[in-house]
Enzyme design. Structure first.
Site, PDB file in Angstrom:
ATOM      1  N   ARG A  21       0.821  -1.216   0.000  1.00 17.91           N
ATOM      2  CA  ARG A  21       0.000   0.000   0.000  1.00 17.91           C
ATOM      3  C   ARG A  21       0.851   1.260   0.000  1.00 17.91           C
ATOM      4  O   ARG A  21       0.400   2.324  -0.415  1.00 17.91           O
ATOM      5  CB  ARG A  21      -0.995  -0.041   1.163  1.00 17.91           C
ATOM      6  CG  ARG A  21      -2.168  -0.976   0.873  1.00 17.91           C
ATOM      7  CD  ARG A  21      -2.885  -1.414   2.109  1.00 17.91           C
ATOM      8  NE  ARG A  21      -2.157  -2.470   2.793  1.00 17.91           N
ATOM      9  CZ  ARG A  21      -2.239  -2.757   4.074  1.00 17.91           C
ATOM     10  NH1 ARG A  21      -3.015  -2.040   4.834  1.00 17.91           N
ATOM     11  NH2 ARG A  21      -1.559  -3.747   4.591  1.00 17.91           N
TER      12      ARG A  21
ATOM     13  N   GLU B 197       5.938 -10.339  14.966  1.00 10.42           N
ATOM     14  CA  GLU B 197       5.461 -10.888  16.233  1.00 10.42           C
ATOM     15  C   GLU B 197       5.741 -12.395  16.283  1.00 10.42           C
ATOM     16  O   GLU B 197       6.212 -12.929  17.272  1.00 10.42           O
ATOM     17  CB  GLU B 197       3.961 -10.601  16.373  1.00 10.42           C
ATOM     18  CG  GLU B 197       3.451 -10.823  17.766  1.00 10.42           C
ATOM     19  CD  GLU B 197       1.964 -10.511  17.857  1.00 10.42           C
ATOM     20  OE1 GLU B 197       1.408  -9.936  16.910  1.00 10.42           O
ATOM     21  OE2 GLU B 197       1.375 -10.872  18.892  1.00 10.42           O
TER      22      GLU B 197
HETATM   23  P1  AMP Z   1       4.707  -2.395  11.706  1.00  8.12           P
HETATM   24  O1  AMP Z   1       5.918  -3.013  11.062  1.00  8.12           O
HETATM   25  O2  AMP Z   1       4.276  -3.105  12.949  1.00  8.12           O
HETATM   26  O3  AMP Z   1       4.851  -0.915  11.887  1.00  8.12           O
HETATM   27  O4  AMP Z   1       3.487  -2.647  10.690  1.00  8.12           O
HETATM   28  C1  AMP Z   1       3.323  -1.823   9.581  1.00  8.12           C
HETATM   29  C2  AMP Z   1       2.962  -2.601   8.346  1.00  8.12           C
HETATM   30  O5  AMP Z   1       1.952  -3.584   8.598  1.00  8.12           O
HETATM   31  C3  AMP Z   1       2.398  -1.640   7.318  1.00  8.12           C
HETATM   32  O6  AMP Z   1       2.943  -1.984   6.042  1.00  8.12           O
HETATM   33  C4  AMP Z   1       0.901  -1.833   7.392  1.00  8.12           C
HETATM   34  O7  AMP Z   1       0.336  -1.827   6.107  1.00  8.12           O
HETATM   35  C5  AMP Z   1       0.690  -3.180   8.091  1.00  8.12           C
HETATM   36  N1  AMP Z   1      -0.214  -3.090   9.272  1.00  8.12           N
HETATM   37  C6  AMP Z   1       0.139  -3.261  10.567  1.00  8.12           C
HETATM   38  N2  AMP Z   1      -0.896  -3.127  11.401  1.00  8.12           N
HETATM   39  C7  AMP Z   1      -1.967  -2.838  10.623  1.00  8.12           C
HETATM   40  C8  AMP Z   1      -3.355  -2.548  10.886  1.00  8.12           C
HETATM   41  N3  AMP Z   1      -3.862  -2.540  12.140  1.00  8.12           N
HETATM   42  N4  AMP Z   1      -4.158  -2.262   9.829  1.00  8.12           N
HETATM   43  C9  AMP Z   1      -3.661  -2.262   8.574  1.00  8.12           C
HETATM   44  N5  AMP Z   1      -2.378  -2.529   8.263  1.00  8.12           N
HETATM   45  C10 AMP Z   1      -1.529  -2.813   9.254  1.00  8.12           C
END
Ligand code: AMP
Length: 182
Positions: free
Chosen positions: A65, A102
């Site tokens: 995205r 995770e």
């Molecule tokens: P992080 O690495 O934990 O910051 O997760 C970010 C990535 O995971 C991004 O590319 C987001 O598109 C996806 N992502 C994580 N959590 C969500 C959520 N609650 N809703 C939509 N996309 C998420």
């Protein structure tokens, strides 16, 4: 391009929340509904462009995205777009950065020659949660010789702490909307 009124969409209202996707307990913030709305899309891109700080040489968008907003933003700022992809998708010689999830791990890749040494790159993704993905992208880009000191997101989930991690790594963070919780 539409007039000013078209560019004042309520972005938060255009983002749909799908509970328990992709697994129980996750509130998935779905930007497909924002993309479907012409004023929402225009407002998002215009506001992101307004947050871009100083001259930049290119945008880096994170699969998938981040590509959508990254491409539109690159066009708006008249710069090119670097694709930061999941493992195994890019055809040329790549650089790889592994990062922890995770459960398990994942990898991001980019073409080794995508960035001229010292180029100033603005990182873009749709959503910042724990910051693991964005930090891996920063490391990857820096490893390729880029200067990365700013990042923009459509959505930040501040309770998950991603913005602090990026700031500690010397990267500014701005987002268009925030959602509490995870
Ligand atoms: P992080 O690495 O934990 O910051 O997760 C970010 C990535 O995971 C991004 O590319 C987001 O598109 C996806 N992502 C994580 N959590 C969500 C959520 N609650 N809703 C939509 N996309 C998420």
């Amino acid at each position: 391009m539409g007039g000013g009124a078209e560019r004042n969409a309520d972005l938060k209202a255009l983002i749909r929340t799908i509970p328990d996707f992709p697994k129980p307990g996750i509130q998935f913030r779905d930007i497909t509904t924002l993309l479907l709305d012409p004023a929402g899309l225009a407002t998002s891109v215009e506001r992101l462009a307004g947050m871009a700080d100083g001259p930049i040489d290119a945008i880096a968008g994170i699969e998938a995205r981040g590509f959508v907003f990254g491409a539109a933003l690159a066009r708006e700022l008249s710069v090119g777009l670097v694709l930061v992809r999941k493992r195994g998708k890019l055809p040329g010689k790549t650089l790889t950065e592994d990062y922890a999830l995770e459960y398990g791990s994942d990898s991001l890749e980019m073409h080794h020659d995508a960035i001229p040494q010292g180029a100033r790159i603005l990182l873009v993704d749709d959503l910042l949660a724990t910051g693991g993905t964005a930090l891996a992208a920063v490391k990857l880009l820096r490893g390729a010789g880029a200067e990365v000191d700013q990042s923009l997101f459509v959505i930040d989930l501040p309770d998950l702490g991603g913005a602090s991690k990026l700031r500690e790594a010397g990267v500014s963070v701005e987002s268009l909307v925030e959602f509490e919780g995870d």
